[in-house]
Design a protein around this motif. Structure first.
Motif, PDB file in Angstrom:
ATOM      1  N   ILE A  22       0.848  -1.205   0.000  1.00  0.00           N
ATOM      2  CA  ILE A  22       0.000   0.000   0.000  1.00  0.00           C
ATOM      3  C   ILE A  22       0.877   1.247   0.000  1.00  0.00           C
ATOM      4  CG2 ILE A  22      -1.598   1.351   1.427  1.00  0.00           C
ATOM      5  CD1 ILE A  22      -2.902  -1.356   2.203  1.00  0.00           C
ATOM      6  N   ASN A  23       1.885   1.264   0.881  1.00  0.00           N
ATOM      7  CA  ASN A  23       2.770   2.423   0.940  1.00  0.00           C
ATOM      8  C   ASN A  23       3.588   2.580  -0.339  1.00  0.00           C
ATOM      9  OD1 ASN A  23       1.840   3.143   3.451  1.00  0.00           O
ATOM     10  ND2 ASN A  23       3.562   2.275   4.553  1.00  0.00           N
ATOM     11  N   ALA A  24       3.926   1.466  -0.996  1.00  0.00           N
ATOM     12  CA  ALA A  24       4.651   1.547  -2.276  1.00  0.00           C
ATOM     13  C   ALA A  24       3.783   2.211  -3.339  1.00  0.00           C
ATOM     14  CB  ALA A  24       5.093   0.154  -2.722  1.00  0.00           C
ATOM     15  N   GLN A  25       2.479   1.911  -3.321  1.00  0.00           N
ATOM     16  CA  GLN A  25       1.572   2.593  -4.257  1.00  0.00           C
ATOM     17  C   GLN A  25       1.503   4.080  -3.948  1.00  0.00           C
ATOM     18  OE1 GLN A  25      -0.185   1.569  -7.083  1.00  0.00           O
ATOM     19  NE2 GLN A  25       1.354  -0.035  -6.814  1.00  0.00           N
ATOM     20  N   ALA A  26       1.448   4.423  -2.670  1.00  0.00           N
ATOM     21  CA  ALA A  26       1.445   5.840  -2.284  1.00  0.00           C
ATOM     22  C   ALA A  26       2.731   6.510  -2.755  1.00  0.00           C
ATOM     23  CB  ALA A  26       1.281   5.981  -0.771  1.00  0.00           C
ATOM     24  N   SER A  32       7.583   9.899  -4.152  1.00  0.00           N
ATOM     25  CA  SER A  32       8.619   9.894  -3.127  1.00  0.00           C
ATOM     26  C   SER A  32       8.279   8.890  -2.039  1.00  0.00           C
ATOM     27  CB  SER A  32       8.739  11.285  -2.493  1.00  0.00           C
ATOM     28  OG  SER A  32       9.478  11.247  -1.292  1.00  0.00           O
ATOM     29  N   PRO A  33       9.207   7.972  -1.729  1.00  0.00           N
ATOM     30  CA  PRO A  33       8.949   7.056  -0.622  1.00  0.00           C
ATOM     31  C   PRO A  33       8.870   7.787   0.727  1.00  0.00           C
ATOM     32  CG  PRO A  33      11.109   6.631  -1.584  1.00  0.00           C
ATOM     33  CD  PRO A  33      10.453   7.655  -2.433  1.00  0.00           C
ATOM     34  N   PHE A  82      11.030   1.237  10.046  1.00  0.00           N
ATOM     35  CA  PHE A  82      10.368   0.088   9.440  1.00  0.00           C
ATOM     36  C   PHE A  82       9.522   0.531   8.241  1.00  0.00           C
ATOM     37  CE2 PHE A  82       6.949  -2.893   8.743  1.00  0.00           C
ATOM     38  CZ  PHE A  82       7.647  -4.082   8.664  1.00  0.00           C
ATOM     39  N   VAL A  83       8.760   1.595   8.402  1.00  0.00           N
ATOM     40  CA  VAL A  83       7.912   2.077   7.304  1.00  0.00           C
ATOM     41  C   VAL A  83       8.782   2.486   6.116  1.00  0.00           C
ATOM     42  CG1 VAL A  83       6.332   3.922   6.598  1.00  0.00           C
ATOM     43  CG2 VAL A  83       5.965   2.741   8.760  1.00  0.00           C
ATOM     44  N   ILE A  84       9.822   3.261   6.374  1.00  0.00           N
ATOM     45  CA  ILE A  84      10.701   3.713   5.289  1.00  0.00           C
ATOM     46  C   ILE A  84      11.420   2.524   4.647  1.00  0.00           C
ATOM     47  CG2 ILE A  84      12.760   5.073   4.738  1.00  0.00           C
ATOM     48  CD1 ILE A  84      11.816   6.986   7.054  1.00  0.00           C
ATOM     49  N   GLY A  85      11.962   1.634   5.483  1.00  0.00           N
ATOM     50  CA  GLY A  85      12.664   0.469   4.953  1.00  0.00           C
ATOM     51  C   GLY A  85      11.759  -0.437   4.148  1.00  0.00           C
ATOM     52  N   ALA A  86      10.559  -0.676   4.644  1.00  0.00           N
ATOM     53  CA  ALA A  86       9.607  -1.526   3.920  1.00  0.00           C
ATOM     54  C   ALA A  86       9.264  -0.914   2.567  1.00  0.00           C
ATOM     55  CB  ALA A  86       8.346  -1.729   4.752  1.00  0.00           C
ATOM     56  N   LEU A  87       9.118   0.399   2.545  1.00  0.00           N
ATOM     57  CA  LEU A  87       8.819   1.081   1.279  1.00  0.00           C
ATOM     58  C   LEU A  87       9.906   0.864   0.237  1.00  0.00           C
ATOM     59  CD1 LEU A  87       7.388   4.481   2.465  1.00  0.00           C
ATOM     60  CD2 LEU A  87       6.485   3.136   0.584  1.00  0.00           C
ATOM     61  N   MET A  88      11.131   0.800   0.708  1.00  0.00           N
ATOM     62  CA  MET A  88      12.253   0.704  -0.225  1.00  0.00           C
ATOM     63  C   MET A  88      12.648  -0.739  -0.534  1.00  0.00           C
ATOM     64  SD  MET A  88      14.559   3.843   1.096  1.00  0.00           S
ATOM     65  CE  MET A  88      13.991   5.531   0.927  1.00  0.00           C
ATOM     66  N   VAL A  89      12.449  -1.647   0.409  1.00  0.00           N
ATOM     67  CA  VAL A  89      12.919  -3.020   0.230  1.00  0.00           C
ATOM     68  C   VAL A  89      11.853  -3.935  -0.372  1.00  0.00           C
ATOM     69  CG1 VAL A  89      13.801  -5.066   1.449  1.00  0.00           C
ATOM     70  CG2 VAL A  89      14.607  -2.784   2.093  1.00  0.00           C
TER      71      VAL A  89
END
Length: 148
Positions: A22-26, A32-33, A82-89
């Motif tokens: 979901i955050n990747a779609q955002a 921007s992540p 965690f949120v930032i890392g999950a968005l990128m990984v």
């Protein structure tokens, strides 16, 4: 009652699995992540504030915040990382692989925290059974990356 909490934990795990895609779609839409992370964490903050107003009538003693050990602040930083890392990984390795390795990291970190009684939890030494369980999760994580 323990079964209820275990089922709740399972449900929370299922819910959290939705966060990276979901955050990747955002991030894709916002370009921007980090903007996506700000959006996600802001929504979390608003929901926690609403829950506080509705469910918790404890009076606020702002001076008590100064009594918190410095390491308590790590909790908030970990959530943001965690949120930032999950968005990128997660978009790079896939959501399932991401979470298999997250669980491996959680188990390893939790076992170490238990072993050393970190952050105020009681000591719970690593037994051979716990170590074997972590090794099985490691084997499972490795197997998710095998291509036949």
């Amino acid at each position: 009652m323990t079964l209820f909490y275990l089922i709740a934990a399972f449900g929370l795990g299922a819910l959290i699995s939705m966060q990276p895609p979901i955050n990747a779609q955002a991030a894709a839409i916002l370009g921007s992540p980090l903007l996506a992370a700000i959006c996600s964490i802001t929504i979390s903050l608003v929901l926690v504030c609403v829950a506080r107003v509705l469910l918790d009538q404890t009076s606020i003693s702002w001076s008590r915040f100064a009594e918190l050990p410095w390491w308590v602040l790590i909790g908030g930083a970990v959530g943001a990382l965690f949120v930032i890392g999950a968005l990128m990984v997660a978009p790079k390795v896939g959501v399932a692989a991401f979470f298999v390795f997250v669980v491996l990291g959680q188990l390893t970190g939790a076992a170490i925290i238990d072993q050393v009684a970190g952050f105020g939890v009681p000591s719970n030494p690593i037994t051979w059974q716990r170590a074997a369980g972590i090794l099985l999760v490691f084997a499972g994580a490795a197997m998710t990356q095998l291509r036949f």
